[in-house]
Design a protein around this motif. Structure first.
Motif, PDB file in Angstrom:
ATOM      1  N   GLU A  75       0.805  -1.306   0.018  1.00 37.95           N
ATOM      2  CA  GLU A  75       0.073  -0.039   0.003  1.00 37.95           C
ATOM      3  C   GLU A  75       0.844   1.205   0.007  1.00 37.95           C
ATOM      4  O   GLU A  75       0.499   2.237  -0.829  1.00 37.95           O
ATOM      5  CB  GLU A  75      -0.796   0.077   1.175  1.00 37.95           C
ATOM      6  CG  GLU A  75      -1.921   1.062   1.276  1.00 37.95           C
ATOM      7  CD  GLU A  75      -2.718   0.929   2.393  1.00 37.95           C
ATOM      8  OE1 GLU A  75      -3.333   2.198   2.751  1.00 37.95           O
ATOM      9  OE2 GLU A  75      -3.174  -0.127   2.809  1.00 37.95           O
ATOM     10  N   PHE A  76       2.040   1.188   0.884  1.00 36.77           N
ATOM     11  CA  PHE A  76       2.806   2.438   0.884  1.00 36.77           C
ATOM     12  C   PHE A  76       3.401   2.643  -0.547  1.00 36.77           C
ATOM     13  O   PHE A  76       3.632   3.762  -1.054  1.00 36.77           O
ATOM     14  CB  PHE A  76       3.820   2.144   1.875  1.00 36.77           C
ATOM     15  CG  PHE A  76       5.166   3.169   1.983  1.00 36.77           C
ATOM     16  CD1 PHE A  76       4.762   4.288   2.879  1.00 36.77           C
ATOM     17  CD2 PHE A  76       6.001   3.272   1.229  1.00 36.77           C
ATOM     18  CE1 PHE A  76       5.832   5.214   2.956  1.00 36.77           C
ATOM     19  CE2 PHE A  76       7.004   4.315   1.347  1.00 36.77           C
ATOM     20  CZ  PHE A  76       6.852   5.242   2.257  1.00 36.77           C
ATOM     21  N   ASN A  77       4.073   1.690  -1.070  1.00 33.16           N
ATOM     22  CA  ASN A  77       4.489   1.750  -2.462  1.00 33.16           C
ATOM     23  C   ASN A  77       3.457   2.213  -3.554  1.00 33.16           C
ATOM     24  O   ASN A  77       3.904   3.123  -4.290  1.00 33.16           O
ATOM     25  CB  ASN A  77       4.969   0.315  -3.096  1.00 33.16           C
ATOM     26  CG  ASN A  77       6.306   0.087  -2.168  1.00 33.16           C
ATOM     27  OD1 ASN A  77       6.972   1.007  -1.778  1.00 33.16           O
ATOM     28  ND2 ASN A  77       6.771  -1.185  -2.170  1.00 33.16           N
ATOM     29  N   GLY A  82       5.149   3.660  -6.376  1.00 33.31           N
ATOM     30  CA  GLY A  82       4.547   3.501  -7.790  1.00 33.31           C
ATOM     31  C   GLY A  82       5.664   3.184  -8.770  1.00 33.31           C
ATOM     32  O   GLY A  82       6.914   3.217  -8.558  1.00 33.31           O
ATOM     33  N   VAL A  83       5.027   2.828  -9.945  1.00 38.56           N
ATOM     34  CA  VAL A  83       5.915   2.957 -11.314  1.00 38.56           C
ATOM     35  C   VAL A  83       5.981   4.239 -11.628  1.00 38.56           C
ATOM     36  O   VAL A  83       5.334   4.691 -12.608  1.00 38.56           O
ATOM     37  CB  VAL A  83       5.527   1.739 -12.132  1.00 38.56           C
ATOM     38  CG1 VAL A  83       6.324   1.659 -13.424  1.00 38.56           C
ATOM     39  CG2 VAL A  83       5.276   0.508 -11.709  1.00 38.56           C
ATOM     40  N   GLY A  84       7.273   4.936 -11.548  1.00 37.22           N
ATOM     41  CA  GLY A  84       7.234   6.298 -12.021  1.00 37.22           C
ATOM     42  C   GLY A  84       6.862   7.246 -10.751  1.00 37.22           C
ATOM     43  O   GLY A  84       7.709   8.003 -10.436  1.00 37.22           O
ATOM     44  N   ARG A  85       5.738   7.165 -10.325  1.00 37.75           N
ATOM     45  CA  ARG A  85       5.541   7.981  -9.293  1.00 37.75           C
ATOM     46  C   ARG A  85       4.250   7.195  -8.598  1.00 37.75           C
ATOM     47  O   ARG A  85       3.489   6.452  -9.248  1.00 37.75           O
ATOM     48  CB  ARG A  85       5.080   9.177  -9.396  1.00 37.75           C
ATOM     49  CG  ARG A  85       3.974   9.548 -10.572  1.00 37.75           C
ATOM     50  CD  ARG A  85       3.200  10.827 -10.831  1.00 37.75           C
ATOM     51  NE  ARG A  85       2.306  10.951  -9.552  1.00 37.75           N
ATOM     52  CZ  ARG A  85       1.586  12.029  -9.534  1.00 37.75           C
ATOM     53  NH1 ARG A  85       1.478  12.956 -10.353  1.00 37.75           N
ATOM     54  NH2 ARG A  85       0.737  12.097  -8.568  1.00 37.75           N
ATOM     55  N   GLY A  86       3.934   7.423  -7.275  1.00 38.00           N
ATOM     56  CA  GLY A  86       2.687   6.850  -6.689  1.00 38.00           C
ATOM     57  C   GLY A  86       1.634   7.395  -6.601  1.00 38.00           C
ATOM     58  O   GLY A  86       1.710   8.616  -7.607  1.00 38.00           O
ATOM     59  N   GLU A  87       0.557   7.385  -6.178  1.00 37.33           N
ATOM     60  CA  GLU A  87      -0.717   8.023  -6.452  1.00 37.33           C
ATOM     61  C   GLU A  87      -0.867   9.446  -5.860  1.00 37.33           C
ATOM     62  O   GLU A  87      -1.258  10.453  -6.125  1.00 37.33           O
ATOM     63  CB  GLU A  87      -2.077   7.350  -5.811  1.00 37.33           C
ATOM     64  CG  GLU A  87      -3.259   8.001  -5.886  1.00 37.33           C
ATOM     65  CD  GLU A  87      -4.519   6.952  -5.249  1.00 37.33           C
ATOM     66  OE1 GLU A  87      -5.798   7.588  -4.956  1.00 37.33           O
ATOM     67  OE2 GLU A  87      -4.092   5.810  -4.638  1.00 37.33           O
ATOM     68  N   GLN A 177      -7.482   6.301  -3.499  1.00 35.07           N
ATOM     69  CA  GLN A 177      -8.031   4.978  -3.916  1.00 35.07           C
ATOM     70  C   GLN A 177      -7.019   4.096  -3.356  1.00 35.07           C
ATOM     71  O   GLN A 177      -7.734   2.710  -3.246  1.00 35.07           O
ATOM     72  CB  GLN A 177      -7.688   5.006  -5.418  1.00 35.07           C
ATOM     73  CG  GLN A 177      -8.274   3.821  -6.154  1.00 35.07           C
ATOM     74  CD  GLN A 177      -8.283   3.762  -7.745  1.00 35.07           C
ATOM     75  OE1 GLN A 177      -7.733   4.916  -8.338  1.00 35.07           O
ATOM     76  NE2 GLN A 177      -8.527   2.668  -8.326  1.00 35.07           N
ATOM     77  N   ALA A 178      -5.767   4.064  -3.250  1.00 38.43           N
ATOM     78  CA  ALA A 178      -4.901   2.820  -2.683  1.00 38.43           C
ATOM     79  C   ALA A 178      -5.071   3.010  -1.177  1.00 38.43           C
ATOM     80  O   ALA A 178      -4.606   1.923  -0.689  1.00 38.43           O
ATOM     81  CB  ALA A 178      -3.437   3.085  -3.282  1.00 38.43           C
TER      82      ALA A 178
END
Length: 203
Positions: A75-77, A82-87, A177-178
């Motif tokens: 969830e933290f990631n 994220g891939v490139g950037r998180g939410e 959302q995450a």
């Protein structure tokens, strides 16, 4: 995330200020890295009441009890890496200008230099990260740094670097959302920022 080679003799810290510093430190830890199994166990024992902070604490305790470290890391990631950037991008520059590494970061670095606060060498994030700012606030409250730690100093740092955007960030975290485990972290941060802003307003 922040340190200084020179530490002054600490002033006497009241129980209220110690509790404030502990809340800032908890938010700093949760925003800087995924919670460990030890931290999750500690959070599961949080007590609450009918206040917004109390309700968020109870919700956080309930989720911590049934969240595994692996799920919390995922969830933290999703939220912050994220891939490139998180939410979410938990930086003052982004929230205040729409871009990273802008004037709010430069203003913060100037303020930190004046206060004698230096970023740790192993920290790669820009200093205007929400977790770093919460950690610095905790250090100011507890006289960890050589700068003044009285209420006017705390108020000046809060109003310059947190007041204009932190509540919006925590609201976004609450509704992201995450967010599952981090939903009540957002609620707790939003409620705490509200209390801090109201308290500083009457100083």
């Amino acid at each position: 995330m922040a340190n200084t080679a020179e530490v002054q003799c600490p002033r006497s810290v009241s129980d209220e200020d110690r509790a404030r510093a502990q809340m800032y430190q908890l938010l700093a830890v949760l925003l800087s890295s995924p919670p460990s199994s030890e931290l999750l166990r500690g959070l599961a024992s949080l007590q609450g009441d009918e206040t917004p902070m109390g309700a968020a604490s109870k919700n956080l305790a309930a989720l911590a009890e049934r969240t595994t470290p692996a799920n919390a890391e995922r969830e933290f990631n999703n939220l912050f890496v994220g891939v490139g950037r998180g939410e979410l991008l938990p930086y003052a520059s982004y929230y205040l200008t729409g871009f990273l590494n802008e004037k709010p970061l430069a203003d913060l670095r100037g303020d930190l230099m004046v206060r004698g606060i230096k970023a740790s060498d192993d920290v790669k994030e820009p200093e205007d990260h929400a977790g770093t700012l919460c950690e610095i606030m905790a250090g100011i409250i507890t006289s960890e740094f050589v700068c003044d730690s009285d209420l006017p100093s705390q108020k000046a740092f809060f109003e310059a670097h947190l007041a204009k955007w932190a509540m919006l960030f925590f609201t976004d975290l609450e509704k992201a959302q995450a967010s599952v485990f981090y939903g009540p972290v957002g609620s707790l941060g939003r409620a705490f920022m509200t209390i801090e802003a109201e308290a500083f307003a009457i100083q």
